[in-house]
Design a protein around this motif. Structure first.
Motif, PDB file in Angstrom:
ATOM      1  N   THR A 185      11.313  33.826  57.227  1.00 21.35           N
ATOM      2  CA  THR A 185      11.283  33.232  55.844  1.00 21.35           C
ATOM      3  C   THR A 185      10.606  31.620  56.634  1.00 21.35           C
ATOM      4  O   THR A 185       9.727  31.276  56.031  1.00 21.35           O
ATOM      5  CB  THR A 185      12.831  32.652  55.511  1.00 21.35           C
ATOM      6  N   ARG A 186      11.145  31.386  57.661  1.00 21.20           N
ATOM      7  CA  ARG A 186      10.604  30.185  57.998  1.00 21.20           C
ATOM      8  C   ARG A 186       9.176  29.798  58.318  1.00 21.20           C
ATOM      9  O   ARG A 186       7.741  29.473  57.949  1.00 21.20           O
ATOM     10  CB  ARG A 186      10.710  29.837  59.279  1.00 21.20           C
ATOM     11  N   GLU A 187       9.088  31.750  58.826  1.00 23.96           N
ATOM     12  CA  GLU A 187       7.175  31.517  59.768  1.00 23.96           C
ATOM     13  C   GLU A 187       6.379  31.402  58.020  1.00 23.96           C
ATOM     14  O   GLU A 187       4.910  30.953  57.870  1.00 23.96           O
ATOM     15  CB  GLU A 187       6.905  32.799  60.769  1.00 23.96           C
ATOM     16  N   THR A 188       7.591  32.403  57.032  1.00 19.88           N
ATOM     17  CA  THR A 188       5.896  32.811  56.041  1.00 19.88           C
ATOM     18  C   THR A 188       5.420  31.512  55.550  1.00 19.88           C
ATOM     19  O   THR A 188       4.696  31.328  54.913  1.00 19.88           O
ATOM     20  CB  THR A 188       7.221  33.266  55.517  1.00 19.88           C
ATOM     21  N   ARG A 189       6.757  30.394  55.613  1.00 16.91           N
ATOM     22  CA  ARG A 189       6.657  29.424  54.815  1.00 16.91           C
ATOM     23  C   ARG A 189       5.383  28.714  55.475  1.00 16.91           C
ATOM     24  O   ARG A 189       4.588  27.800  55.013  1.00 16.91           O
ATOM     25  CB  ARG A 189       7.700  28.054  54.278  1.00 16.91           C
TER      26      ARG A 189
END
Length: 555
Positions: free
Chosen positions: A488-492
């Motif tokens: 999720t963090r990398e997606t953002r």
């Protein structure tokens, strides 16, 4: 008038010619082999001679009685029927010796010998047709002679009957060491060659089962029928399975069917149906003629069938070499193995013919040389098949590439985009990009300048997003970026990076074209459930961005 000296010389020469002609001149056998050439050795016997119960002493008595008046033939090459001879052997060492009769198409054979120290007749039956206990030698027939003392004189009678003696029938006498060496080499080469042909034909069949390409099936037929034919001609088939008929003749009778498959294989290999239409018609005609000839030969006298098979073989060799040379000249390098194999096979046939002619004498292992060369030819044929598939694979890959790559920008097209979307995992970012100002540039500077804008934009996008994901050209001036992430963090973080990158691309384009710019929309997998929804959301946001832009959208 002739002097007594001249008369003496005349009678001496007459003795040298006449005595060997009747087969009564003793042949001394030492530690090495001795060859009795087929020259006035064999006597012709009435074809009606009853060949049943050959071991009977009455049959041998008939042969001995016929020997006195039976006509001597210069050579058995090209003849058919029943023939016999007597050979007197002076054997220097006691032990086991082998007499090899250089003939394969023997329906019936009888050997019988005796000596002063062994007055009781020892008889053996050898043939391709009858059960016998003769030593197995492919392409030949062999009988054993056992001596019990040194310098023993043996009187050997040989009787043979066949539909065809294609070559002169010489007789070779070998001691046990020489014979087993000869047997091992001769049988080894023949078995290895025939086995190789069978394995290659099975490989071609496996290729066909996986690809369903006709060229693989015709290749399998070409190789397989050759293997069966030589297996029969060598006598191996008859040694493995006992048939009530002589299967050694099958080698000649099956040959036209092998040529029919070979002609179709050549047609398929070089794609003659589309690229060489005249050759295609010729090869189809040759296949049809070969099949008709092959069927008809089973009902012909074997001597005619033998002649037709050899004429067909010589014709086919000329055809294959001509086709191979022609294809090489046209830079069709599928022909390199095809031509090499056929040249090798042609050379072996030349050796085979020379070995059975009176001009070169008896050359070693002619049949084995042909089988070995043919097995290498079959290997070359299979290599031709692999070259065909390599070429088709290259064409397929090229078509696959062209169908999935945009020719102008070298980016993936809609098909590639669809494949990429279907392979997405849980985390990803979609960016929808549309060029601004393209219509104005086309109107002002022409479509060539507009194409330069599209190419430049594609290049900048591909370089900028290289480490984040893939860029696709989905339409005229529209691009889609598919960026993948692991969390999720990398997606953002990827979405933030994409926003920065596409803004920089827009500025770079405006430096070269004042009217140019980029409208875009970004969506992530965190906002939608499936990729199609994510693309729709990115597209919607791109329109919203364009509406706020000072550059009107142009297509």
């Amino acid at each position: 008038m002739l002097s007594y000296f001249h008369l003496g010389v005349f009678y001496f020469l007459l003795i040298l010619v006449v005595v060997p002609a009747f087969g009564q001149e003793p042949i001394s056998v030492g530690d090495d082999k001795r060859i009795i050439a087929d020259a006035n050795v064999w006597h012709e016997l009435d074809y009606s001679f009853d060949t049943s119960n050959l071991e009977s002493k009455n049959k041998l008595a008939i042969l001995k009685e016929a020997y006195e008046y039976a006509a001597v033939v210069p050579s058995l090459g090209g003849k058919s029927g029943s023939y016999f001879t007597k050979v007197v052997l002076d054997i220097s060492q006691k032990g086991q010796y082998f007499v090899v009769v250089n003939a394969n198409f023997i329906d019936v054979g009888l050997a019988s010998y005796s000596s002063p120290v062994q007055p009781e007749l020892s008889t053996q039956v050898f043939s391709q047709l009858l059960d016998d206990s003769s030593p197995p030698v492919l392409h030949f027939q062999a009988v054993t002679v056992q001596t019990v003392m040194a310098n023993e004189r043996v009187e050997l009678w040989l009787f043979i009957k066949a539909k065809q003696f294609p070559t002169p029938v010489s007789i070779t006498v070998l001691d046990s060491t020489e014979f087993y060496r000869f047997q091992k080499f001769n049988n080894g080469i023949s078995i290895a060659g025939i086995t190789t042909m069978f394995i290659l034909s099975l490989l071609a069949l496996l290729i066909y089962s996986g690809t369903r390409k006709r060229v693989a099936l015709t290749c399998a037929g070409y190789l397989g029928i050759h293997a069966i034919g030589w297996m029969a001609a060598s006598g191996m088939l008859g040694d493995i399975v006992h048939f009530p008929f002589n299967t050694s003749y099958w080698g000649m009778l099956l040959f036209p069917f092998a040529i029919a498959c070979a002609a179709q294989f050549v047609s398929d290999l070089f794609e003659c149906k589309t690229d060489h239409k005249k050759l295609f018609k010729f090869l189809n005609t040759l296949s049809l003629v070969s099949v008709v000839l092959g069927v008809g030969m089973w009902f012909m006298p074997f001597s005619i069938a033998y002649l037709l098979s050899h004429l067909l073989a010589m014709f086919w060799i000329v055809v294959t070499i001509a086709v191979g040379v022609s294809m090489i000249r046209q830079q069709d390098f599928r022909a390199k193995y095809f031509l090499a194999g056929n040249l090798l096979y042609s050379a072996s046939l030349g050796y085979y013919i020379a070995a059975h002619s009176q001009y070169f004498g008896e050359l070693a292992y002619p049949e084995s040389v042909v089988i070995f060369a043919l097995s290498l030819d079959c290997l070359c044929i299979l290599l031709c098949l692999t070259e065909w598939f390599k070429l088709k694979q290259k064409e397929f890959n090229r078509n696959q590439y062209l169908s999935r790559i945009d020719s102008m920008t070298q980016l993936g097209n809609r098909f590639s985009l669809t494949e990429c979307i279907e392979a997405l995992d849980d985390y990803y970012v979609i960016i929808f990009i549309d060029l601004d100002g393209l219509k104005a540039i086309n109107d002002k500077h022409g479509h060539d300048e507009g194409d330069k804008l599209i190419i430049k934009a594609a290049s900048l996008l591909q370089q900028s997003f290289y480490f984040l994901g893939d860029i696709f050209r989905s339409g005229g001036d529209e691009f889609v970026g598919v960026l993948q992430a692991d969390s999720t963090r990398e997606t953002r973080n990827v979405a933030d990076s994409a926003l920065s990158i596409v803004s920089n691309v827009s500025m770079e384009l405006s430096k070269q074209w004042s009217d140019a710019g980029v409208s875009f929309g970004i969506a992530t997998s965190l906002e939608t459930k499936v990729p199609s929804e994510c693309i729709s959301l990115a597209d919607k946001r791109m329109y919203q961005h364009k509406a706020k832009s000072k550059h009107p959208r142009s297509g």
